[in-house]
Motif scaffolding. Structure first.
Motif, mmCIF file in Angstrom:
data_model
loop_
_atom_site.group_PDB
_atom_site.id
_atom_site.type_symbol
_atom_site.label_atom_id
_atom_site.label_comp_id
_atom_site.label_asym_id
_atom_site.label_seq_id
_atom_site.Cartn_x
_atom_site.Cartn_y
_atom_site.Cartn_z
ATOM 1 N N HIS A 136 -3.074 4.216 11.212
ATOM 2 C CA HIS A 136 -4.437 4.946 10.993
ATOM 3 C C HIS A 136 -4.860 4.938 9.384
ATOM 4 O O HIS A 136 -3.709 5.277 8.618
ATOM 5 C CB HIS A 136 -4.010 6.402 11.412
ATOM 6 C CG HIS A 136 -3.955 6.518 12.979
ATOM 7 N ND1 HIS A 136 -2.957 6.077 13.592
ATOM 8 C CD2 HIS A 136 -5.034 6.703 14.015
ATOM 9 C CE1 HIS A 136 -2.930 6.536 14.989
ATOM 10 N NE2 HIS A 136 -4.032 6.597 15.044
ATOM 11 N N GLY A 137 -5.953 4.712 9.239
ATOM 12 C CA GLY A 137 -6.570 5.155 7.841
ATOM 13 C C GLY A 137 -6.605 6.648 7.541
ATOM 14 O O GLY A 137 -6.528 7.460 8.492
ATOM 15 N N ARG A 156 0.976 -1.091 0.002
ATOM 16 C CA ARG A 156 0.049 0.100 0.035
ATOM 17 C C ARG A 156 0.932 1.080 -0.067
ATOM 18 O O ARG A 156 1.967 1.321 0.322
ATOM 19 C CB ARG A 156 -0.871 0.182 1.085
ATOM 20 C CG ARG A 156 -2.020 -0.794 1.295
ATOM 21 C CD ARG A 156 -3.299 -0.636 2.241
ATOM 22 N NE ARG A 156 -2.408 -0.564 3.535
ATOM 23 C CZ ARG A 156 -2.935 0.280 4.453
ATOM 24 N NH1 ARG A 156 -4.426 0.810 4.389
ATOM 25 N NH2 ARG A 156 -2.448 0.430 5.827
ATOM 26 N N LEU A 211 0.108 7.784 9.775
ATOM 27 C CA LEU A 211 -0.194 6.727 8.760
ATOM 28 C C LEU A 211 0.783 5.486 9.158
ATOM 29 O O LEU A 211 0.307 4.273 8.952
ATOM 30 C CB LEU A 211 0.053 7.355 7.201
ATOM 31 C CG LEU A 211 -0.901 8.355 7.106
ATOM 32 C CD1 LEU A 211 -0.337 9.235 5.626
ATOM 33 C CD2 LEU A 211 -2.192 7.463 6.773
ATOM 34 N N GLN A 229 -9.265 8.557 9.908
ATOM 35 C CA GLN A 229 -8.772 8.645 11.520
ATOM 36 C C GLN A 229 -7.304 9.473 11.720
ATOM 37 O O GLN A 229 -7.103 10.095 12.433
ATOM 38 C CB GLN A 229 -7.996 7.023 12.023
ATOM 39 C CG GLN A 229 -8.865 6.028 11.966
ATOM 40 C CD GLN A 229 -8.561 4.725 12.011
ATOM 41 O OE1 GLN A 229 -7.842 4.224 11.419
ATOM 42 N NE2 GLN A 229 -9.028 4.038 13.233
ATOM 43 N N THR A 267 -5.125 6.388 0.601
ATOM 44 C CA THR A 267 -4.309 4.949 0.624
ATOM 45 C C THR A 267 -4.755 4.190 -0.540
ATOM 46 O O THR A 267 -5.947 4.203 -0.672
ATOM 47 C CB THR A 267 -4.282 4.038 2.135
ATOM 48 O OG1 THR A 267 -5.640 4.002 2.282
ATOM 49 C CG2 THR A 267 -3.975 5.033 3.078
ATOM 50 N N ALA A 313 0.579 5.805 0.550
ATOM 51 C CA ALA A 313 -0.358 6.735 0.990
ATOM 52 C C ALA A 313 0.117 7.936 0.235
ATOM 53 O O ALA A 313 1.268 8.135 -0.026
ATOM 54 C CB ALA A 313 -0.208 6.969 2.445
ATOM 55 N N VAL A 336 -8.785 4.042 -0.264
ATOM 56 C CA VAL A 336 -9.745 4.802 0.826
ATOM 57 C C VAL A 336 -8.977 6.106 0.886
ATOM 58 O O VAL A 336 -7.783 6.376 0.795
ATOM 59 C CB VAL A 336 -9.249 3.901 1.822
ATOM 60 C CG1 VAL A 336 -9.938 4.524 3.072
ATOM 61 C CG2 VAL A 336 -9.842 2.440 1.771
ATOM 62 N N ASP A 351 -14.288 8.161 5.953
ATOM 63 C CA ASP A 351 -13.591 7.511 4.967
ATOM 64 C C ASP A 351 -14.557 7.567 3.451
ATOM 65 O O ASP A 351 -15.770 7.249 3.933
ATOM 66 C CB ASP A 351 -12.887 6.052 5.117
ATOM 67 C CG ASP A 351 -11.732 6.187 5.716
ATOM 68 O OD1 ASP A 351 -10.777 7.276 5.759
ATOM 69 O OD2 ASP A 351 -11.315 5.533 6.624
#
Length: 193
Positions: A38-39, A4, A34, A42, A66, A6, A75, A113
């Motif tokens: 945390h998303g 992933r 991050l 968040q 992300t 960000a 997201v 989100d």
């Protein structure tokens, strides 16, 4: 985490060294949040509290996304920032979900989100308002100008084969040929082929 990435872009009130110092603090806090897992929503909720303690961070805007590089799951959440743009061979779309107010305005507000999927032949663009805002015109005009610039740069090119640096350079040449008095950030991201 592995697989992933960000992308975070923000902007604060002001210019020069003071604004750069504020954004550096927000950038460091964002990265830390991050990395801790945390998303986007968040992260922005926690960043609200942090921004409330940083002089000059009030009303800063941030968009965080992300991207799962394998599945394309995207997201994202926004604290008063402009929507991200997804471009592909079938056209473009604005990521309008997950929107909230700028940082440190109401520190008790929870963020939400939103989700989307970035296909392998699509590119995600996140940017600051300096790219599209012009004095005396509606922001919608500037966003439309960005979408037209992307279309002009692509002009029947295979987006999968186009180098992202070339895409970004082409957009910047069309939108700010003489430079800008405002700070500009433009980030392009695609899923690996």
């Amino acid at each position: 985490d592995a697989g992933r990435v960000a992308l975070v872009v923000g902007d604060c009130v002001g210019h020069g060294l003071a604004a750069a110092a504020v954004m550096a603090q927000l950038r460091t806090a964002s990265r830390t949040l991050l990395i801790e897992g945390h998303g986007p929503a968040q992260m922005l909720t926690a960043l609200d509290k942090f921004a409330g303690e940083v002089p000059g961070a009030e009303c800063a805007t941030v968009v965080c996304s992300t991207l799962d590089l394998v599945t394309g799951e995207l997201v994202y959440a926004s604290a008063g920032h402009l929507p991200a743009l997804v471009v592909g061979p079938r056209g473009h779309r604005w990521l309008e979900g997950g929107r909230g107010i700028p940082l440190a305005v109401l520190r008790t507000s929870a963020r939400d989100d939103a989700a989307d999927v970035l296909e392998r032949d699509e590119v995600l663009l996140v940017f600051t308002d300096g790219l599209v805002e012009r004095r005396g015109e509606s922001l919608d005009v500037g966003l439309d100008r960005l979408a037209r610039a992307v279309t002009a740069v692509l002009d029947d090119q295979d987006l999968r084969a186009l180098d992202l640096e070339d895409l970004v350079d082409g957009i910047l040449r069309l939108l700010v040929p003489q430079g800008s008095n405002d700070d500009i950030a433009l980030i392009a991201q695609r899923r690996p082929q």
